[in-house]
Design a protein around this motif. Sequence first.
Motif, short mmCIF file in Angstrom:
data_model
loop_
_atom_site.label_atom_id
_atom_site.label_comp_id
_atom_site.label_asym_id
_atom_site.label_seq_id
_atom_site.Cartn_x
_atom_site.Cartn_y
_atom_site.Cartn_z
N LEU A 11 0.85 -1.20 0.00
CA LEU A 11 0.00 0.00 0.00
C LEU A 11 0.88 1.25 0.00
O LEU A 11 1.07 1.91 1.02
N HIS A 12 1.41 1.56 -1.16
CA HIS A 12 2.31 2.71 -1.26
C HIS A 12 1.63 3.93 -1.88
O HIS A 12 1.88 5.05 -1.46
N THR A 13 0.78 3.73 -2.84
CA THR A 13 0.17 4.88 -3.53
C THR A 13 -1.17 5.23 -2.88
O THR A 13 -1.77 4.44 -2.15
N ARG A 14 -1.62 6.42 -3.21
CA ARG A 14 -2.88 6.90 -2.68
C ARG A 14 -4.05 6.08 -3.22
O ARG A 14 -4.99 5.74 -2.48
N GLU A 15 -3.99 5.71 -4.51
CA GLU A 15 -5.07 4.93 -5.11
C GLU A 15 -5.19 3.57 -4.45
O GLU A 15 -6.30 3.08 -4.21
N GLN A 16 -4.06 2.97 -4.13
CA GLN A 16 -4.10 1.68 -3.46
C GLN A 16 -4.75 1.78 -2.08
O GLN A 16 -5.53 0.92 -1.68
N LYS A 17 -4.43 2.82 -1.37
CA LYS A 17 -5.02 3.00 -0.03
C LYS A 17 -6.51 3.24 -0.12
O LYS A 17 -7.30 2.69 0.67
N VAL A 18 -6.94 4.06 -1.09
CA VAL A 18 -8.38 4.31 -1.25
C VAL A 18 -9.09 3.02 -1.63
O VAL A 18 -10.17 2.69 -1.10
N ASN A 19 -8.51 2.26 -2.55
CA ASN A 19 -9.11 0.99 -2.95
C ASN A 19 -9.15 0.00 -1.79
O ASN A 19 -10.12 -0.75 -1.62
N GLN A 20 -8.09 0.01 -0.97
CA GLN A 20 -8.06 -0.88 0.19
C GLN A 20 -9.18 -0.52 1.17
O GLN A 20 -9.81 -1.42 1.76
N ILE A 21 -9.45 0.76 1.35
CA ILE A 21 -10.54 1.18 2.25
C ILE A 21 -11.87 0.67 1.72
O ILE A 21 -12.72 0.18 2.48
N VAL A 22 -12.08 0.79 0.40
CA VAL A 22 -13.33 0.29 -0.19
C VAL A 22 -13.46 -1.20 0.03
O VAL A 22 -14.54 -1.71 0.40
N LEU A 23 -12.38 -1.94 -0.16
CA LEU A 23 -12.43 -3.40 0.02
C LEU A 23 -12.65 -3.77 1.48
O LEU A 23 -13.38 -4.71 1.79
#
Length: 1693
Positions: A1033-1045
């Motif tokens: 989880l390095h990028t902002r998009e990955q973190k946002v997607n992780q929150i959704v998941l």
Amino acid sequence: MEEAGKVRAPEELRAEAPGGRSSAAEDALEVSWVQGFSSKNFGFINNHTVCYPCGNYILFLDIETKKTSVLQCQTGQVGAFTANGNRQVLAFSDRKLNPIIYVCTFPELNKLTELKGNVQLDYTLLALSFTGSYLASYSSIPEFVLSVWNWQENILLCSVSQPGVTATSLSFNPMNWQQLCFVNESSITVWHIERNNDEHHLKQNPVKLPNGQDSTSPGEDLFFPVSHSEDQYYGPVLPVSAIAGLVGDEAETFTPRNDTEPSVHPTAHCWTAASEIYMGCKEGFILAIDAKTHSVSVLQQKPPPEYVRKISDVVSYARREEQKKKGGKPEDLQKTALFAMAFCNEGLYAAGREGMLFFYHIKDGQYEMKICTDILQPISSLIFSPDYTILLLITDQGTVYTYKPAHSREAVKLLDACSSCFLAADFLTPGNKYCVSVTASAEVQVWLLEDGTCLSKLNLNIEATAMACCPSSNSVALGTRRGQIYFLDITNAEAPRVVYRIFPSKFPVLSLHYDQSGQFLIARATEGHIFILDARPSKLFQVLGYVVFADEILGISIVSDLKDDTVEVVVLLNVAEVQRARLEIFFLSSALITDNDKYVNEYGMFNASAIRKDKYDLDYPLSSAVRLKDNLVYGYCTRAPFICKYHLSEENKLEDPSVYLSEKRTPSNQFGSGFLCLSPNSRWLASAAKDGVLFIYHTFTMDILAQKHCHSYQGGGIRSMVFSLDGKFILVNGEKDGALVCLKWKKIDNIEAEEADHHWHSLLALLNKSTSDENNVLKSMAEWQLDQESTLESLPEEKFKEAAFKSSSVEVTEDGNITIWYSASTDDMSWIGQIIKKVTREETERFASQKEELQMGIKKLRKTIQKMMHENDQVPDTEKLEQQEFNLDTEEQERTQAEAEQKVATVREEIEMKNLANYYLQNVIKHECWDAMYVKGRAVKCFHMACEVKNYPLQERSEEELETLEKVLRLQKIETADLKKKNVEIESETVLPEDRGEKAEVMADENASYCLTGSLSSLYGGDTSILYHQWDLHTREQKVNQIVLLKDIIYKVKTAFNKEFDTVVQQKEQEIARVKERNLRIREILAQLDLQVEVWEPSLADDEKPERALTVQDSEIKAEKYLTEQEREKAELLAKLEMERRNAALNNDRLRALNDMMGGMLEVRKEDILKMDISPPPFISKPENSWNEEEKKIFSEYEQKVKELNEEKEKYRGALENELKKLEASIQETTQHFDETVCKLSEKKVKLEMVIYQEELKIVYLVYALLLDEELGTREAGLHHFLVKKENEKIKTARTIQTAKNKIEAYRDTRETATAEEKNLECSFTKHFADVPANLRDELFQLYKHRPKAPVTGMLLGTANPYVDCSGSAEDHKEALTLLMKAMDELDSSEHMPKGLNPSVWEHFCLARRKKVKSEELVKWKDRTLTEMQTFLQRRMDENKKIESQIEAIFQELTWLEEEKMKLQLNLTVQFLLKQGQVELQSADIPDYTDAILINKSVIEELNCAIMAQGEKKIASMVECKDFSKGIFQLEWQHKKMRMQIEDLKQKAQDIVTLPISKDRQLFLTELNYDSNIEHRISVMEQTLGIMDKLHKKNVKHQQKRIKELEKCISLKEQENYELSLELKEMLVSVSERRHIFEAADTQHVSQRIAEQRYQEILKQKHLRGLVKEQEEQFEILQGEVARLRSRTFPIL
């Protein structure tokens, strides 16, 4: 000083009159004098004259003679104003569009200059420098521009805009004109005017004021913290602006609300001789501000000695007691708010609202305070005279005092003007000596008409509304808002007094009018009332009567016919129905005075026949109208700016509608509402409007006789104006400008003057006798005591109305008599009230007998009705009458019922609105908390335990959320597939044995744990395989997607639990249904066993059935249900049907018989066995010994049957009891089993909560990381914005520095030239006086060096001015040079001439010495200017360094932010799931993990596998090496053999080498045709030699030819050099001449520019030559290379 009262309006200040009016009309009137007061702007113009603005004028008051002169601003009202007493200069601005600042001198009042800026609306502040010709101005909305001018040269030096900042005061530093103090309501700023020769710049230096708690701690810079702190766990701590998400200018000035502390509020300030600022605050502090460092210190009061403290306590106590008596709040003298300050050599003078003048002796940050004087009035400003001998005290109430600090006496009143605006003014009979004015606060002033001297003043302390002077006596009528009319005796102009008061009504008096004969006083009041009073004091100003008009009265005009002794009153009405004006004229005759009772009714109103009303409707709406004789009327139109002329005759009247048409319309050239005024002789018509311009027309021709711009539109225009009886003077007062202007004729036709004078004398002849008699009566009248009414008059209007309402009441006694109408005294009752009281009393006395008869009849009727009501209560209900039928007053009853119904409707409406609001709130809550829930929240409880489990209320996910989830899942699948592909490629590169790879996979699968995922959600319905790895989880998009998941996992976990929860709920409902079914059987058994045992009945609680809260059961309503008429009828019908059904059931004989015989049953059931009973035989009552055999047999059978029945009953009872126990045990077992299920569900819920919290904790970490990333981005954007600003500032500063350097270099050359000239003058002294003898020449040289003492400005000599040693300006240099030249006059006198010296030589010497002195002063001034320029340059360089350091700091912080961003992306927060005891340590020392790196376990396993594979490879290679070493021994002998062979071969090779072989031998050996080859080479070489010989000869010829050409060129160049040498000599001569001309003409900067251009051209030529030389060298090299290549390629050529 000018003549007192003389008005000056220089031609330079004149402006074109509005409307393009003629100059003849403008010059017809002149201002005689002006009176008024302005507490805002006051100033000394010299040592004994003060000046202040008032309306369109500036007044100059001589302190010694008390004479006044006036300067008029022809363009309108005076705006901002300032004066400089040292230079006798004043400056003011007008208030027109695009205002102009005028600078004038005193006493000449000549305009020096006009300053025109870019201001659109108005200037608010002006300030003149103490020395020099500098002016500071500040404009209002919309520019808010601070500007600095050189008014002497009419140059705008510099300006700066401060949008939205409103200033309260502005002042120059007297010691240094380059410092400005700018004060507003909550801050103070010191502006520095930096000068670079002819450039000026304003630099802002805000001062940090302390808070209200006397705290002066420095404020923290929230945009740039002192250091970057970083929390080890939460990351870096950023400024509040970044946390708030602000970017741009807002971020730099943002301060949180909790961190803002209210600072003190400045009220007054002054400069000291040490360039400090003393400032007073509303909070009572005295601050000392250093203008250089901008630091603030709070001055503390030094503890006074004991005796001084006691005196101060006594004074404070006396002051507080005085304030209490006045009804005010006691004030603390030790912490008073200062609103005025003035500095002198001795200390600081200050004052405030207390009215006391304080002196502060300040030393070492402490002060001692003493009270100098007390004037008992709030002091608004303090001003010292230029010589600092007089201190001016200005109050808000229009009073000005002078105080001399050197004498320490009481303050002397200088001016006692009115504090409020003038309300009206009028001339006192005979109209040529005195005039009277009144203000809105009822300050009556008597003025001398000749020069405007104030003779007396009387303050009534009431709210005045109108004033008029009586023609027949020296009395003045004053109307008030309370409705009273006060009469003043002014027979003695120096001692006016109140002699009488009339109270016609409680309606406010709007205007007062006298007729020319002085018989009647007409008072106009509100509500259409006009009161007619006898104007003579001998009749005690009797009220004759009043007239009431239905429409609004706009104005009144009086026309007196002295021959017929009648008065016409013209009333202008505003008819609301139509857009036209109406005139109503009624007539007053002397008969109204002699026999008043005939013409008024019993209520004091005039009869219609007594005043003969006439009504006229006009065609235009008018705001004012006047009537002349011959039925002529002039009216001022409200719709259009013109004056209408009407002739009230039938010829000008329309039939339908009945309207009089105007004969003539004259344009008025005015704007705004206006009014008309007629002169006493009816020859002149004056027109005044809101524009402040007064027009005077001839009433017959309507030609403009005069016009005067005496007031302005900004001041509200003209409020009122009046002609004197002789027509020579006109009094005009403004609406809001507070100015009273007396005009007199300057140019008037002799015929007009004679006509006015004749009318005046004829009127005086008619009034002389009556005037003297009435004045005698007026003098004999006692003074009216105002103290009795002070309480009533001091009340506000609302309280006054309330008191007046309470004073009048109606009291009804028990028998119904009206005993009193007004309970107030006669003095407090109006004239109308007294008449009503009198009429009421007379009516009461007249109809007393009739009232008694009516009262007796009412009593009898009351008794009869009461008896009837008593009888009505005794009769039955069917015969009773309703209560309302006994009410005789049905109308009152209906009114009361209507009021009650209205109140009920109001209450019902309020309740309905309240219910509607509650219903709306209920719907909102229901929609958000119930309807919007896809899964409703509910609970399930145990049957026998206190255990409760709740489900998870869930909202249905929106389409947007589902689309986002689907998008993230698709992206995750794509990334997973891509990652697998990359892993396959990597694995293919690092090939492992298949068994090894399988083993690694097995080990990874076996060691797979939930530890790394950080939660157990996969065990409870969550799919963690779709999640990103926590290490990825390095990028902002990955973190946002992780929150959704993660949210999706939480939703699935909750959904899975809700399904299980629903199963348990269904199970409970089934169990309850089973228990209820079994309870039915239990109740039957208990009923059969006849046991009173309570049966346990389980049910669902409210938490288990939450939808119950949405419905209200009838049992929950305690109040009686309200039924409508239809519902009531329906309920009665249902009750009636039920009653009929029951009656029909009772009348059924068959059912009744069945119930009587068999209990309603046709057969006996087994359940009824316990109820069965065998009846005993009938003989059981007889004794047993009397029974016969048959009876005994029957009895035995009876006993046998009873026994059998009892056995049967016992058997059946046992069966029922067993069944009951089984049922109860079954219920207990099933419910306990369900309780266990609920407990297990509760345990699972706890674990599920843990799982959800684990996922939510991940979300929190991710959200915080995103928030921190956003804050870092915001901070970075803010720093970039600030960096751009600083870079722009740096570019601007660099340009300024370069410009300053160039100017300094240019100015330094000028200064050196001046210095050289000054030295040349001294060197040429001996040359100029070579003919003078040596002894005289030495003496002259000593005199040549002698200089007079340093001159001091004349205005500062012999004064106590603390600002004597102030810094000078360019104008001061010129003034000092002028003073020095005047001082040189004494040295140039013949007294100082040496003996024996020729006078012509002395004159020549004096001129030379003066030239030398001027040159020295010029050099000094240039040195000072150069120093100032260098200081300016140094400041800019310091600013540049500061900006560079700030930019460097910004770059450092940006670098730090980038590092923090990278750290945030790489240093992830990972959540582990560890078992208890897994993190326990054996030793007490905890290792340091700060440099540790967290890696995946699979990486270690892969590394171990790779190590093992490499180990196996090593072993295999070692075995291979062992096998290979065996062959080494076999090869050694072969090696020895080969070595021997090599030695043999080497020996043979050496023999071959020693054989000599040349090239020819080689060719001979290699070539097949050796002879032919040799011949070919020889022929080629011969051809080459022949070609080279020809070429050499050709080159020799060419070089010889070139030598000859060069020799010719050399001869030509020598000739040219000789000619150039001759020209060079001539040019050197011209250059020397031009150098002398250049030095004389001072054009060095031009020559420098030309030289610079030539130098640049030379450099350019030099550069080009260098390039040519380099290219030539390169060309030669290339030529050589080409030749070499050609020779190499074509060796034959």
